[in-house]
Design a protein around this motif. Structure first.
Motif, short mmCIF file in Angstrom:
data_model
loop_
_atom_site.label_atom_id
_atom_site.label_comp_id
_atom_site.label_asym_id
_atom_site.label_seq_id
_atom_site.Cartn_x
_atom_site.Cartn_y
_atom_site.Cartn_z
N GLN A 289 0.83 -1.20 0.00
CA GLN A 289 0.00 0.00 0.00
C GLN A 289 0.87 1.25 0.00
OE1 GLN A 289 -3.24 -0.14 -0.55
NE2 GLN A 289 -2.92 -2.37 -0.64
N VAL A 290 2.02 1.17 0.66
CA VAL A 290 2.98 2.29 0.61
C VAL A 290 3.45 2.51 -0.82
CG1 VAL A 290 5.28 3.05 1.34
CG2 VAL A 290 3.74 1.95 2.99
N VAL A 291 3.75 1.43 -1.53
CA VAL A 291 4.19 1.54 -2.93
C VAL A 291 3.09 2.17 -3.78
CG1 VAL A 291 4.86 0.24 -4.98
CG2 VAL A 291 5.77 -0.40 -2.74
N LYS A 292 1.88 1.72 -3.63
CA LYS A 292 0.77 2.27 -4.43
C LYS A 292 0.56 3.75 -4.13
CE LYS A 292 -1.73 -2.11 -4.98
NZ LYS A 292 -2.97 -2.87 -4.69
N ALA A 293 0.73 4.13 -2.87
CA ALA A 293 0.59 5.55 -2.51
C ALA A 293 1.71 6.39 -3.13
CB ALA A 293 0.60 5.70 -0.99
N LEU A 294 2.92 5.85 -3.17
CA LEU A 294 4.04 6.56 -3.79
C LEU A 294 3.81 6.75 -5.29
CD1 LEU A 294 6.99 4.74 -2.00
CD2 LEU A 294 6.39 7.16 -1.74
N LEU A 295 3.28 5.72 -5.94
CA LEU A 295 2.97 5.84 -7.37
C LEU A 295 1.88 6.87 -7.61
CD1 LEU A 295 3.04 2.06 -8.40
CD2 LEU A 295 4.73 3.81 -8.98
N ALA A 296 0.85 6.85 -6.76
CA ALA A 296 -0.25 7.80 -6.91
C ALA A 296 0.22 9.24 -6.70
CB ALA A 296 -1.37 7.46 -5.92
N GLY B 59 7.89 9.94 -11.01
CA GLY B 59 7.48 10.32 -12.36
C GLY B 59 6.59 9.24 -12.96
N THR B 60 6.64 9.11 -14.26
CA THR B 60 5.81 8.13 -14.96
C THR B 60 6.48 6.76 -14.92
OG1 THR B 60 5.02 9.85 -16.46
CG2 THR B 60 4.69 7.56 -17.14
N PRO B 61 5.81 5.74 -14.39
CA PRO B 61 6.40 4.40 -14.39
C PRO B 61 6.57 3.87 -15.81
CG PRO B 61 4.55 4.54 -12.86
CD PRO B 61 4.50 5.77 -13.71
N ARG B 62 7.73 3.29 -16.08
CA ARG B 62 8.02 2.75 -17.41
C ARG B 62 8.29 1.25 -17.40
NH1 ARG B 62 5.86 6.52 -20.56
NH2 ARG B 62 7.01 8.49 -20.63
N LEU B 63 8.79 0.74 -16.29
CA LEU B 63 9.21 -0.66 -16.24
C LEU B 63 9.00 -1.20 -14.84
CD1 LEU B 63 10.87 -3.17 -17.40
CD2 LEU B 63 12.89 -1.99 -16.49
N ILE B 64 8.55 -2.43 -14.74
CA ILE B 64 8.56 -3.15 -13.47
C ILE B 64 9.25 -4.48 -13.69
CG2 ILE B 64 6.24 -4.12 -13.89
CD1 ILE B 64 5.87 -4.15 -10.80
N GLU C 153 10.93 -4.12 -8.47
CA GLU C 153 11.39 -2.74 -8.63
C GLU C 153 10.58 -2.08 -9.73
OE1 GLU C 153 15.54 -0.27 -9.48
OE2 GLU C 153 15.29 -2.30 -10.26
N ILE C 154 10.17 -0.86 -9.48
CA ILE C 154 9.46 -0.06 -10.48
C ILE C 154 10.38 1.09 -10.89
CG2 ILE C 154 7.40 1.30 -10.98
CD1 ILE C 154 6.13 -0.21 -8.53
N VAL C 155 10.62 1.20 -12.18
CA VAL C 155 11.51 2.23 -12.72
C VAL C 155 10.65 3.28 -13.41
CG1 VAL C 155 13.46 2.71 -14.24
CG2 VAL C 155 13.29 0.48 -13.07
N GLY C 156 10.80 4.53 -12.95
CA GLY C 156 10.04 5.63 -13.53
C GLY C 156 10.92 6.60 -14.29
N HIS D 193 11.75 9.50 -13.33
CA HIS D 193 12.57 10.33 -12.44
C HIS D 193 13.05 9.61 -11.18
CE1 HIS D 193 11.64 13.75 -14.93
NE2 HIS D 193 10.34 13.57 -14.76
N GLY D 194 12.90 8.29 -11.15
CA GLY D 194 13.37 7.57 -9.98
C GLY D 194 12.90 6.12 -9.98
N THR D 195 13.22 5.43 -8.89
CA THR D 195 12.84 4.02 -8.76
C THR D 195 12.23 3.77 -7.38
OG1 THR D 195 14.98 3.30 -7.86
CG2 THR D 195 14.73 3.31 -10.27
N ILE D 196 11.38 2.76 -7.32
CA ILE D 196 10.88 2.22 -6.05
C ILE D 196 11.30 0.76 -5.99
CG2 ILE D 196 8.86 1.68 -4.65
CD1 ILE D 196 7.37 3.94 -6.14
N GLN D 197 12.02 0.41 -4.93
CA GLN D 197 12.49 -0.96 -4.78
C GLN D 197 11.86 -1.59 -3.53
OE1 GLN D 197 16.88 -1.09 -4.97
NE2 GLN D 197 16.76 0.98 -5.82
N VAL D 198 11.42 -2.82 -3.69
CA VAL D 198 10.85 -3.58 -2.56
C VAL D 198 11.63 -4.89 -2.46
CG1 VAL D 198 8.73 -4.53 -1.57
CG2 VAL D 198 8.60 -2.55 -3.10
N PRO D 199 12.70 -4.90 -1.68
CA PRO D 199 13.62 -6.05 -1.68
C PRO D 199 13.15 -7.25 -0.86
CG PRO D 199 14.42 -4.35 -0.21
CD PRO D 199 13.23 -3.77 -0.90
N ARG D 200 12.03 -7.08 -0.14
CA ARG D 200 11.46 -8.20 0.63
C ARG D 200 9.98 -8.32 0.25
NH1 ARG D 200 13.81 -6.69 6.66
NH2 ARG D 200 16.05 -6.91 6.16
N SER D 201 9.72 -8.80 -0.92
CA SER D 201 8.39 -8.63 -1.49
C SER D 201 7.37 -9.67 -1.06
CB SER D 201 8.48 -8.65 -3.03
OG SER D 201 9.28 -7.61 -3.50
#
Length: 334
Positions: free
Chosen positions: A134-141, A146-151, A242-245, A247-255
């Motif tokens: 839910q933290v990840v979804k909030a960060l994306l929202a 920036g705009t997500p391009r790759l997961i 990992e989501i690559v946007g 202007h940055g990335t979001i990484q969740v190393p314990r998914s």
């Protein structure tokens, strides 16, 4: 039915039941374990360990127990359909381990059968209940990267004892895609709320076990993004996405399997192109949260957040992955 607690029965003494799910049910605020059944001689030992009052030597006896409201099914993949249908016929609500079936046709039949018997059915993708997502979804929202391009998602580990592991038996629905690739597929769909349009998967067939020991996939998504995932029974343990946007990335190393390997502590890492980064630590027991969610749905008569439609769609993607492996070609999804 109890007004406050759902009474659970467990089919088998599978490792995941003993190590995670029975303890989770016992910890849940709205659930209790009242029955367990297995032909395995360990059933008495397990029942004594967890103070389970009703012990049976068959799965049928658990389903026949009028005190059981819902059942947890952690059987080998090839047995899921049979016992889901039988449980529904006995009026039991069902939490079934992933993958729920071996193909989309089986999955559709199981969902429709449970609907016709007016019982709830949910596939046990426990990871989705951990609050870090839910933290990840909030960060994306909030457009944090920036705009997500790759997961890209990874789930790998080594199976050390290969002599008796059912996950290496093709007759029981073995293979890395069924067992752990399904998590990668689900997290891609779940986190981004999108569906694959087409995909390509490469997986050399293991000559000894005749299952996919490892697989690597490339997916085109209906929101314009690209996705990749790899899964393996023959690599170091990795459970991450990992989501690559732009202007940055979001990484969740314990998914995925946090309680068993990371004591329930999730980590969300945000890294931006300007060098600013932050780390959020989020704790939770996704097994307990899963049990509480499904149990509350049983008590309320409401539908689980993980719907039958989404369960079926996940299986369609898995089925397309195996089609791509067999054909060596890209596969389009309707």
């Amino acid at each position: 039915m109890s007004q406050k607690r759902v009474r659970w029965g467990v089919l088998s003494t599978a490792r995941i039941a003993v190590n995670t799910m029975i303890p989770a049910i016992l910890e849940a605020d709205n659930a209790e374990v009242v029955a367990i059944g297995s032909r395995n001689e360990k059933v008495s030992e397990v029942s004594a360990k967890f103070n389970i009052p009703n012990v049976y030597n068959s799965y049928e006896e658990v389903l026949d127990d009028p005190e059981v409201d819902a059942v947890y099914i952690p059987l080998p993949n090839s047995m899921h359909k049979e016992w889901v249908l039988k449980a529904a016929d006995k009026g039991k609500h069902i939490l079934c381990e992933k993958p729920i079936a071996l193909n989309a046709a089986e999955t559709k039949e199981m969902i429709e059968h449970c609907q016709s018997r007016q019982v709830l059915l949910m596939e046990a993708f426990m990871y989705q209940f951990h609050p870090q997502h839910q933290v990840v979804k909030a960060l994306l929202a909030a457009n944090e990267i920036g705009t997500p391009r790759l997961i890209r998602a990874n789930f790998t580990f080594r199976i050390e004892d290969r002599s008796r592991d059912y996950r290496l038996d093709p007759q029981l629905g073995g293979g890395s895609l069924y067992d752990i690739g399904c998590y990668c597929i689900h997290s891609i769909r779940n986190i981004l709320q999108c569906e694959p349009k087409r995909l390509y998967v490469h997986s050399p067939r293991d000559p000894e076990f005749d299952v996919d020991m490892s697989a690597v996939a490339l997916l085109e998504l209906d929101n314009g993004m690209l996705a990749t995932f790899d899964c393996s029974f023959d690599m170091v343990r990795r459970e991450r996405y990992e989501i690559v946007g732009t202007h940055g990335t979001i990484q969740v190393p314990r998914s995925y399997n946090l309680p068993e390997y990371f004591d329930g502590e999730g980590i969300v890492i945000v890294e931006k192109e300007d060098g600013v980064s932050r780390v959020e630590k989020v704790r939770g027991n996704e097994y307990k949260l899963e049990v509480e969610h499904f149990s509350q749905c049983v008590l309320d008569g409401s539908q689980p957040l993980y719907s039958g439609e989404s369960i079926l769609q996940n299986m369609k993607v898995i089925e397309a992955c195996y089609e791509s492996i067999r054909s060596g070609k890209w596969v389009n999804l309707a």
